[in-house]
Design an enzyme around this catalytic site. Structure first.
Site, PDB file in Angstrom:
ATOM      1  CB  SER A  46      -0.957  -0.042   1.200  1.00  0.00           C
ATOM      2  OG  SER A  46      -1.963   0.926   1.093  1.00  0.00           O
ATOM      3  CG  ASP A 169      -4.166  -1.823   0.681  1.00  0.00           C
ATOM      4  OD1 ASP A 169      -3.173  -2.524   0.943  1.00  0.00           O
ATOM      5  OD2 ASP A 169      -4.383  -0.719   1.212  1.00  0.00           O
TER       6      ASP A 169
END
Length: 292
Positions: A46, A169
């Site tokens: 991320s 993510d």
């Protein structure tokens, strides 16, 4: 394969991300640049992927501006973005408009390529739920889609498509990729968390988001339901490696009031300084023999 020798260990660093909490890790990496600390492999999840990229490019202070300045712009994150683009965070603004060679704060792509360190960017195939580990070869000048994919938080952002494949993510599939680091041949690993190491993740919030994406992306929804369990297990594993002298955990004693989407400039600045300070434990760890 050449035999590794004791004074030439392969070292790795993992940045688990955490939205705007990533400024803590930005402080860690800026200290590493100041202290001349290098790694053989950097693994970013991320927001951690962008931190890793700027670190490998040698761009001290670049990430600091993204957290403490650009994040306050409506183009970066806003309800307007959510309504118009189905993403609260505009990844194209963040890793395109700002980061391209003609942008306000260009990422030094040539420097990343010149750096001999390996880079892995963790994303999640939204359809299958499987972890995908992008590498430098997946980057091109002014094409930073792998960061956009890795940072696409479910529901907050729509999945980001690369070659027709939607990605979420990386934290959904491999939140603390310490097993991946050792599988890549690392002897010693620095694990950067953006929550205190004693933090135990609760699945309640993830379950609420899972219900929102269940119909279209059931595999990713299932990943969300297991995310807390996986995070807690992987942090526990990192502690075991630490006990063996093979890992160090760099984690804050508190988050200074910063959470995933917190926009409080003073809190962000305090958290950055905390990361810079805590990183000073890294050089001594890397000098140690690691119990091999």
């Amino acid at each position: 394969m050449e035999e590794r020798i004791e004074d030439n260990m392969k070292t790795g660093v993992i940045d688990v991300g955490g939205g705007l909490r990533g400024i803590y890790a930005a402080g860690v990496f800026d200290y590493c640049l100041d202290a001349g600390v290098t790694f053989d492999i950097g693994i970013g999840v991320s927001a951690g992927s962008a931190n890793i990229a700027a670190y490998l490019a040698g761009q001290k202070g670049r990430n600091y501006l993204f957290y403490t300045d650009y994040s306050f712009r409506k183009e970066y994150m806003s309800f307007k973005n959510f309504v118009r683009k189905k993403s609260y965070i505009d990844m194209d603004y963040l890793y395109g408009t700002l980061s391209n060679s003609t942008g306000e704060n260009p990422l030094d792509y040539p420097a990343i390529v010149r750096n001999s360190a390996q880079m892995l960017v963790v994303a999640t195939n939204a359809q299958t739920g499987e972890a995908v580990y992008f590498q430098k070869d997946d980057l091109k000048q002014d094409n930073y889609d792998i960061f956009k994919a890795s940072c696409s938080i479910p529901f907050v952002c729509r999945p980001y498509e690369i070659n027709g494949v939607p990605y979420y993510d990386g934290a959904l599939s491999d939140p603390v990729p310490i097993e991946k680091a050792f599988a890549c041949g690392c002897d010693k690993v620095v694990v950067i968390l953006t929550k205190p190491e004693a933090f135990i993740r609760n699945p309640a919030k993830d379950e609420k988001i899972a219900r929102r994406i269940q119909k279209k992306y059931p595999a990713s929804a299932e990943n969300l339901r297991k995310r807390a369990e996986n995070y807690n297990r992987q942090v526990a594993l990192a502690k075991q490696y630490r006990d063996q002298g093979r890992a160090i955990i760099i984690a804050p004693d508190d988050t200074c009031g910063v959470d995933t989407l917190t926009r409080d400039r003073e809190a962000l600045q305090r958290f950055y300084k905390k990361g810079y300070q805590d990183a000073q434990a890294i050089p001594e760890f890397l000098k140690q023999d690691g119990g091999k």
